[in-house]
Design a protein around this motif. Sequence first.
Motif, mmCIF file in Angstrom:
data_model
loop_
_atom_site.group_PDB
_atom_site.id
_atom_site.type_symbol
_atom_site.label_atom_id
_atom_site.label_comp_id
_atom_site.label_asym_id
_atom_site.label_seq_id
_atom_site.Cartn_x
_atom_site.Cartn_y
_atom_site.Cartn_z
ATOM 1 N N GLN A 29 0.802 -1.200 -0.063
ATOM 2 C CA GLN A 29 0.018 -0.022 -0.064
ATOM 3 C C GLN A 29 0.934 1.179 0.014
ATOM 4 N N ILE A 30 0.243 2.391 -0.229
ATOM 5 C CA ILE A 30 0.749 3.597 -0.127
ATOM 6 C C ILE A 30 -0.081 4.627 0.449
ATOM 7 N N LEU A 31 0.572 5.646 1.212
ATOM 8 C CA LEU A 31 -0.119 6.537 2.039
ATOM 9 C C LEU A 31 0.308 8.047 1.243
ATOM 10 N N VAL A 32 -0.907 8.522 1.064
ATOM 11 C CA VAL A 32 -0.899 9.864 0.181
ATOM 12 C C VAL A 32 -1.329 10.880 0.896
ATOM 13 N N SER A 33 -0.973 11.969 0.875
ATOM 14 C CA SER A 33 -1.454 13.475 1.176
ATOM 15 C C SER A 33 -2.598 13.828 -0.025
ATOM 16 N N VAL A 34 -4.022 13.779 0.279
ATOM 17 C CA VAL A 34 -4.881 13.890 -0.807
ATOM 18 C C VAL A 34 -4.834 15.300 -1.295
ATOM 19 N N GLU A 35 -4.798 15.488 -2.664
ATOM 20 C CA GLU A 35 -4.963 16.760 -3.009
ATOM 21 C C GLU A 35 -6.194 16.990 -3.846
#
Length: 324
Positions: A29-35
């Motif tokens: 999995q990847i953790l992203v800061s949502v834009e």
Amino acid sequence: MRAFQASELGSLAKFRIEDAGAPNPGQGQILVSVEATALGFVDQLVMRGLYQVKPPVPFVPGGEIVGTIIALGEGVTGFEAGQRIACWQFGGGLAEQAVAAAEHAVAVPDGLEPQIAAAALLDYLTAYYGLYDRGGLKPGQSLLVTGASGGVGSAAVQLASASAATVIGLASTDEKREFVSALGASRVIDYRDANWRDLLKREFPSGVDMVFDPVGGSLFQLCFRSLAKHGRHLVVGFASGDGIPSLPANLPLLKSGELVGVDARYLWESDPARVRQILTIVLELARSGQIRPRIARTFDLADAAEAVEFVTVSNRLGKVVVTP
């Protein structure tokens, strides 16, 4: 971390902005800061518990996500922190951070705005898969699109026009017809006109090569009857809300025609590699300006409830996008 969520499905009123624990990326999995997160009609169906798949709760809506990678889970390769990615998944986007499966993520081209990238995900994936993988659309062929001003219909108009097909859109109002024409349709017809099939037949006496149909309802059989010999009718959805239409079995025989189902969710489940290929193509088309997803309105995460309600507005033209 702020997230728009609810502990049970059934009513939009149950969802609200809450403080949620920061997610951690697991294996693959990847953790992203949502834009940016784009919303579609299916999101509010899921929230109401009316979709065929019921997600676990607490549930955060919004699956068309663009964000910058914060952290990588174990076993993830091909991505790095600080990289912008896009993915379509079953919720999680209406939050400041989201976890995504690496196998469903693609890199966003440099220079493509996150809002546009988010708006180019599910609708354009569905349209591309339908037109080319399932329909085999070729340059120079004719395509009739129902619901041509809607999300997936407008995506089909743009993609087919960009590949040199002749596109005929069906739309109900002057505003919608102008919108579809601006997307690249060669002809736009008011399907409320009782003689709309006569208007179509004047330009295409032998019928059209393909129908892209996310509407169904009363248009379903009429559109199949408008096919040329060996034509294909792509069944994409039933947005009319008039139930599931039926087709007399003699019509495919008379037309030597095909009725072809288009299920993007099955593609997502069964062939994530093909989904990544299609999304990569679509995002590059958007970056180069060959397609331009329309955004009706952008909302802040604090106004997520209003954004979900706006998705259901019948005269909305373009995608709804939420940015934290």
